[in-house]
Design a protein around this motif. Structure first.
Motif, mmCIF file in Angstrom:
data_model
loop_
_atom_site.group_PDB
_atom_site.id
_atom_site.type_symbol
_atom_site.label_atom_id
_atom_site.label_comp_id
_atom_site.label_asym_id
_atom_site.label_seq_id
_atom_site.Cartn_x
_atom_site.Cartn_y
_atom_site.Cartn_z
ATOM 1 N N MET A 114 9.078 -0.942 -2.172
ATOM 2 C CA MET A 114 9.082 0.516 -2.125
ATOM 3 C C MET A 114 10.357 1.054 -2.772
ATOM 4 N N ASN A 115 10.219 2.177 -3.449
ATOM 5 C CA ASN A 115 11.331 2.761 -4.193
ATOM 6 C C ASN A 115 12.170 3.737 -3.380
ATOM 7 N N THR A 116 11.501 4.558 -2.580
ATOM 8 C CA THR A 116 12.170 5.661 -1.893
ATOM 9 C C THR A 116 12.383 5.323 -0.420
ATOM 10 N N GLN A 117 13.345 5.996 0.188
ATOM 11 C CA GLN A 117 13.564 5.785 1.612
ATOM 12 C C GLN A 117 12.350 6.210 2.417
ATOM 13 N N SER A 118 11.713 7.288 1.992
ATOM 14 C CA SER A 118 10.493 7.754 2.673
ATOM 15 C C SER A 118 9.402 6.699 2.605
ATOM 16 N N GLY A 119 9.215 6.108 1.422
ATOM 17 C CA GLY A 119 8.209 5.071 1.255
ATOM 18 C C GLY A 119 8.510 3.841 2.086
ATOM 19 N N LYS A 120 9.764 3.448 2.132
ATOM 20 C CA LYS A 120 10.160 2.283 2.920
ATOM 21 C C LYS A 120 9.880 2.496 4.403
ATOM 22 N N THR A 121 10.182 3.685 4.891
ATOM 23 C CA THR A 121 9.949 3.991 6.305
ATOM 24 C C THR A 121 8.465 3.954 6.636
ATOM 25 N N MET A 122 7.652 4.549 5.785
ATOM 26 C CA MET A 122 6.204 4.588 6.020
ATOM 27 C C MET A 122 5.576 3.206 5.912
ATOM 28 N N ALA A 123 6.151 2.356 5.063
ATOM 29 C CA ALA A 123 5.580 1.023 4.839
ATOM 30 C C ALA A 123 5.774 0.091 6.027
ATOM 31 N N GLU A 124 6.810 0.307 6.807
ATOM 32 C CA GLU A 124 7.135 -0.606 7.905
ATOM 33 C C GLU A 124 5.972 -0.789 8.871
ATOM 34 N N GLU A 125 5.433 0.309 9.382
ATOM 35 C CA GLU A 125 4.355 0.222 10.369
ATOM 36 C C GLU A 125 3.094 -0.384 9.768
ATOM 37 N N ARG A 126 2.785 -0.005 8.542
ATOM 38 C CA ARG A 126 1.578 -0.527 7.896
ATOM 39 C C ARG A 126 1.701 -2.034 7.659
ATOM 40 N N HIS A 127 2.888 -2.470 7.287
ATOM 41 C CA HIS A 127 3.126 -3.904 7.085
ATOM 42 C C HIS A 127 2.926 -4.667 8.398
ATOM 43 N N LYS A 128 3.468 -4.137 9.480
ATOM 44 C CA LYS A 128 3.323 -4.785 10.785
ATOM 45 C C LYS A 128 1.858 -4.880 11.187
ATOM 46 N N PHE A 129 1.089 -3.843 10.882
ATOM 47 C CA PHE A 129 -0.330 -3.851 11.212
ATOM 48 C C PHE A 129 -1.050 -4.969 10.455
ATOM 49 N N MET A 130 -0.720 -5.162 9.192
ATOM 50 C CA MET A 130 -1.351 -6.238 8.426
ATOM 51 C C MET A 130 -0.999 -7.600 8.992
ATOM 52 N N MET A 131 0.231 -7.781 9.409
ATOM 53 C CA MET A 131 0.635 -9.054 10.002
ATOM 54 C C MET A 131 -0.130 -9.321 11.297
ATOM 55 N N THR A 132 -0.312 -8.282 12.107
ATOM 56 C CA THR A 132 -1.100 -8.414 13.336
ATOM 57 C C THR A 132 -2.540 -8.768 13.007
ATOM 58 N N TYR A 133 -3.084 -8.093 12.008
ATOM 59 C CA TYR A 133 -4.465 -8.366 11.592
ATOM 60 C C TYR A 133 -4.629 -9.824 11.162
ATOM 61 N N LEU A 134 -3.729 -10.316 10.336
ATOM 62 C CA LEU A 134 -3.837 -11.690 9.844
ATOM 63 C C LEU A 134 -3.701 -12.696 10.988
ATOM 64 N N ASN A 135 -2.859 -12.391 11.942
ATOM 65 C CA ASN A 135 -2.718 -13.254 13.106
ATOM 66 C C ASN A 135 -4.046 -13.376 13.850
ATOM 67 N N HIS A 136 -4.721 -12.247 14.051
ATOM 68 C CA HIS A 136 -6.036 -12.270 14.698
ATOM 69 C C HIS A 136 -7.074 -12.959 13.819
ATOM 70 N N PHE A 137 -7.009 -12.703 12.514
ATOM 71 C CA PHE A 137 -7.976 -13.310 11.593
ATOM 72 C C PHE A 137 -7.943 -14.832 11.703
ATOM 73 N N PHE A 138 -6.761 -15.410 11.649
ATOM 74 C CA PHE A 138 -6.661 -16.871 11.660
ATOM 75 C C PHE A 138 -6.998 -17.459 13.029
ATOM 76 N N LYS A 139 -6.717 -16.737 14.099
ATOM 77 C CA LYS A 139 -7.132 -17.205 15.423
ATOM 78 C C LYS A 139 -8.649 -17.240 15.526
ATOM 79 N N GLU A 140 -9.300 -16.193 15.036
ATOM 80 C CA GLU A 140 -10.764 -16.171 15.065
ATOM 81 C C GLU A 140 -11.348 -17.207 14.104
ATOM 82 N N TRP A 141 -10.708 -17.398 12.973
ATOM 83 C CA TRP A 141 -11.164 -18.402 12.004
ATOM 84 C C TRP A 141 -11.154 -19.796 12.632
ATOM 85 N N ASP A 142 -10.114 -20.063 13.413
ATOM 86 C CA ASP A 142 -9.972 -21.387 14.072
ATOM 87 C C ASP A 142 -10.602 -21.419 15.448
#
Length: 219
Positions: free
Chosen positions: A186-214
């Motif tokens: 991200m280039n701007t401070q605003s973009g960096k701040t907004m990206a944090e929560e969305r990034h965490k959500f993707m990490m949570t999603y992938l954690n659930h994805f792989f648990k269900e996969w296995d």
């Protein structure tokens, strides 16, 4: 023609081109990027007119749907804005942003030199991550007939754009090859701040994805 009318006409033009598109690059994607870009623009002090037009036109002819050709979008943009009487200096600025905005597998230089480019690029990248980013990734993966996930196909680091265009990949790999990298790009401070929560959500999603996969209980 005043700026507000140019923006409104451009919004109608983009809607006529992209409404109903099914891969996640539709008119509503454009509207989300536009609204996010305006929000960031007001915080970062960028040119509202340039940001608005660039956000609206950035996917008017995406290279992914034009045999990898990155020149069609800027060409359509130049004609459209020229017909509306937009100054050549502004058109050139918008086209330079559009030409260098896409991630393209991390194989090309997408660094933005203007604050307007940084704002629109952040807005576009924000729409590629988080809950909507996940939905868009799988919509596009289905369009490309990609597997959801295949443990025998590992994420890649592409050498060049040509390799990226013809790669055989899975949608889950796309998270590791692009989506999870965007927070730190991200280039701007605003973009960096907004990206944090969305990034965490993707990490949570992938954690659930792989648990269900296995077939592991997620509770």
């Amino acid at each position: 023609m005043n700026k507000e009318l140019i923006i409104n006409k451009t919004m109608e033009y983009v809607k006529s081109k992209l409404e109903g598109e099914g891969t996640g690059h539709d008119y509503f994607h454009i509207l989300r990027v536009y609204k996010t870009a305006i929000y960031i623009c007001e915080k970062e002090g960028a040119d509202l007119f340039v940001v608005g037009l660039t956000a609206l036109l950035h996917d008017i002819a995406d290279w992914k749907f034009n045999d990898g050709n990155s020149d069609i979008g800027p060409r359509l943009t130049r004609k459209w804005l020229g017909d509306l009487g937009v100054d050549d200096f502004i058109i050139n600025k918008i086209n330079m942003i559009i030409k260098t905005m896409s991630f393209k597998g991390g194989t090309t230089n997408s660094k933005q030199e203007t604050i307007e480019g940084k704002v629109v690029q952040d807005a576009d990248r924000l729409d590629a991550i988080g809950a909507i980013g996940i939905a868009r990734a799988f919509a596009y993966g289905g369009y490309k007939q990609r597997e959801l996930y295949n443990p025998n196909i590992k994420p890649q680091k592409y050498k060049d754009f040509d390799q990226y265009k013809v790669s055989v990949d899975t949608t889950v790999n796309h998270f590791y090859e692009k989506l999870l990298l965007l927070k730190d790009l991200m280039n701007t401070q605003s973009g960096k701040t907004m990206a944090e929560e969305r990034h965490k959500f993707m990490m949570t999603y992938l954690n659930h994805f792989f648990k269900e996969w296995d077939c592991i209980e997620t509770n």
